[in-house]
Design an enzyme around this catalytic site. Structure first.
Site, PDB file in Angstrom:
ATOM      1  N   ASP A  99       6.045  -1.967   5.326  1.00 31.24           N
ATOM      2  CA  ASP A  99       5.301  -2.428   3.926  1.00 31.24           C
ATOM      3  C   ASP A  99       5.069  -0.856   3.601  1.00 31.24           C
ATOM      4  O   ASP A  99       4.473  -0.145   4.676  1.00 31.24           O
ATOM      5  CB  ASP A  99       4.224  -3.039   3.898  1.00 31.24           C
ATOM      6  CG  ASP A  99       3.702  -3.611   2.660  1.00 31.24           C
ATOM      7  OD1 ASP A  99       4.491  -3.429   1.598  1.00 31.24           O
ATOM      8  OD2 ASP A  99       2.538  -3.905   2.553  1.00 31.24           O
ATOM      9  N   SER A 119      -2.395  -0.576   7.386  1.00 26.45           N
ATOM     10  CA  SER A 119      -2.377  -1.840   8.150  1.00 26.45           C
ATOM     11  C   SER A 119      -2.811  -1.664   9.529  1.00 26.45           C
ATOM     12  O   SER A 119      -4.052  -0.797   9.689  1.00 26.45           O
ATOM     13  CB  SER A 119      -0.810  -2.354   8.274  1.00 26.45           C
ATOM     14  OG  SER A 119      -0.623  -3.651   8.374  1.00 26.45           O
ATOM     15  N   HIS A 159      -3.647  -4.001   4.342  1.00 24.46           N
ATOM     16  CA  HIS A 159      -3.593  -5.628   5.028  1.00 24.46           C
ATOM     17  C   HIS A 159      -4.850  -5.809   5.631  1.00 24.46           C
ATOM     18  O   HIS A 159      -5.425  -5.234   6.416  1.00 24.46           O
ATOM     19  CB  HIS A 159      -2.638  -5.259   6.169  1.00 24.46           C
ATOM     20  CG  HIS A 159      -0.954  -5.017   5.545  1.00 24.46           C
ATOM     21  ND1 HIS A 159       0.003  -4.867   6.240  1.00 24.46           N
ATOM     22  CD2 HIS A 159      -0.641  -5.065   4.466  1.00 24.46           C
ATOM     23  CE1 HIS A 159       0.958  -4.480   5.591  1.00 24.46           C
ATOM     24  NE2 HIS A 159       0.676  -4.570   4.210  1.00 24.46           N
TER      25      HIS A 159
END
Lengths: 274, 197
Positions: B138, B18, B45
């Site tokens: 996540d 991310s 992401h």
């Protein structure tokens, strides 16, 4: 909390639903089907055994189960480039041959795409010339779609999509706000008939000039995708259009040669052979 | 000689990243050589409305082909797959991908946890999971599932991460086999590749 299900558990569920309720989930893509069942178990505080018991003993529970199982996450004007293509090429292409035409939204979920379609058609001055059939497996979500009412918090992303679509006004022209909800003008659904229909077990029921089935078949395995494409082929007039999700593909389907690709980027196909 | 005790029975590598992971990913892809013996499956992401540009940006320096898979596309070795914008990416029994538009997970779609979790289920102890820099949690649950199924787990060294929340969340949730800098992740992958010759 249950975090894993094995294939035998999933099989028990699909067999029971098939026998008791006539829905066939055996050819759904497994990873997402498993996640949906896990989610239903978690939200309902259920185990596999209590879920099976409810499905078996409570006739009405199937509707809640189907509502939990189907993925009802969508946006208005999702993929704005697709909607521009519809406005600028596909709809004008249909109009070359037909003054009036029919559209099928297969797997319409909560109806965002139907609303988007009619906003676009209204802005093109065509809404009165089009008949729309919108179908879904899930009766709970069909009722939501009929209400044309959405959480206000969803409207930010919808409005952004609409701006990228380059609509004529603002989405605000089409709804009023009430208690944190956006209630769309019911006029936007006057040419729409919502019906319960299961793509897996249901038959072709009409002929259309355009079918939209975007991000629905991703929940099916390839064998089932192949079957459903035959139904779409059967439900389209010759030279009718089929739109699927931007990351979906038909290339392995038997009937792929009966279609040509109109737009590879937005995944719009045209039926060229019966 | 080696710290890693590697072998050639791994079937796939899955990478989550991310905020702050982009340069690391670029470096990894530019250093692994063509003909890499495994598929590399990436859940990163990304902006949901920007469908184009990411593959192109990653491809500039990459030696291996980078693909955003279509639904039900077969998984092949030597290709790096990138989860498409606004879809979750799963792998299925039968060794192909499936996409989904389910609810966001950890405020993310694609969600790293979904890709890692389905990969752990498919590849079991034949999977290597790598989690890079990022600002949310996540991937932590997915890394735990990889570990629980006997796979190998690696996080980017939090000391090197632009934002260390993501690798730290994984470190606190499960056993991480190796905590490595990007340079050492590259060295690890090069050593792994030697075992397939």
């Amino acid at each position: 909390m249950i975090t894993e299900l094995d294939i035998a558990d999933l099989k028990k569920i699909t067999e029971l639903i098939l026998q008791r309720h006539g829905y066939d989930f055996r050819d759904y893509a497994m990873s997402s089907f498993k996640r949906r069942v896990l989610r239903i178990l978690e939200l309902g505080g259920l185990t596999i055994d209590t879920l099976l018991k409810q499905l078996s003993d409570q006739p009405d529970y199937i509707n809640d189960f189907l509502d939990g199982l189907t993925v009802n996450v969508t946006e208005m004007f999702r993929d704005p480039g697709f909607w521009r293509l519809l406005r600028e090429e596909i709809i004008p292409g249909i109009l070359l041959n037909n003054k009036q035409f029919k559209i099928w939204h297969a797997g319409c979920s909560s109806g965002e795409e139907v609303i988007s379609m009619n906003i676009m058609l209204k802005e093109m001055g065509l809404m009165n010339d089009v008949t729309i059939i919108a179908t879904d497996l899930d009766t709970v979500i069909l009722d939501k779609a009929k209400s044309a009412t959405y959480p206000l918090k969803n409207m930010e992303v919808n409005e952004k999509n609409y701006i990228r679509f380059q609509g004529k006004y603002s989405l605000k022209n089409y709804y009023r706000e009430e208690n944190g909800r956006a209630i769309f003008n019911p006029e936007l659904l006057k040419n729409v008939s919502f019906r319960r229909h299961d793509l897996v077990t249901g038959d072709a029921f009409n002929k259309f000039d355009l079918i939209l089935c975007r991000n629905v078949m991703i929940y099916f395995n390839q064998a089932l995708q192949n079957q459903v494409l035959k139904k779409f082929h059967n439900s389209l007039f010759k030279y009718g259009y089929l739109a699927i999700g931007t990351k979906e593909s038909l290339i392995w389907c038997e009937y792929v040669n009966r279609f040509i690709v109109v737009n590879q980027e937005e995944k719009v196909y045209k039926k060229i052979k019966d | 000689m080696s710290r890693y005790n590697l072998h050639n029975s791994y079937k796939a590598i899955v990478i989550g990243g991310s905020a702050g992971s982009f340069q690391g990913i670029i470096k990894i892809l530019s250093q692994v050589s063509a003909g890499f013996p495994l598929p590399i499956i990436m859940a990163l992401h990304r902006l949901k409305h920007v469908r184009h540009g990411f593959v192109e940006a990653l491809s500039i320096k990459s030696n291996i082909k980078i693909v955003e898979p279509e639904d039900k596309e077969s998984i092949r070795k030597g290709i790096a797959y990138l989860a498409p914008a606004n879809y979750h990416l799963s792998v299925e029994l039968g060794n192909y991908f499936s996409l989904s538009t389910e609810e966001m997970v950890n405020n993310s779609r694609p969600a790293i946890d979904i890709t890692l979790s389905s990969s752990a289920y498919l590849y079991r102890n034949k999977l290597i999971g790598i989690l890079l820099s990022g600002a949310n949690r996540d991937g932590a649950v997915g890394m735990k599932q990889i570990k629980d199924k006997g796979g190998l787990t690696i996080v980017q060294d939090p000391a090197e991460c632009m934002i260390d929340t993501m690798p730290k969340a994984a470190l606190s949730l499960t056993t991480i086999d190796h905590t490595l800098s990007i340079d050492n992740i590259v060295a690890f992958l090069k050593e792994l590749q030697q075992h397939y010759k």
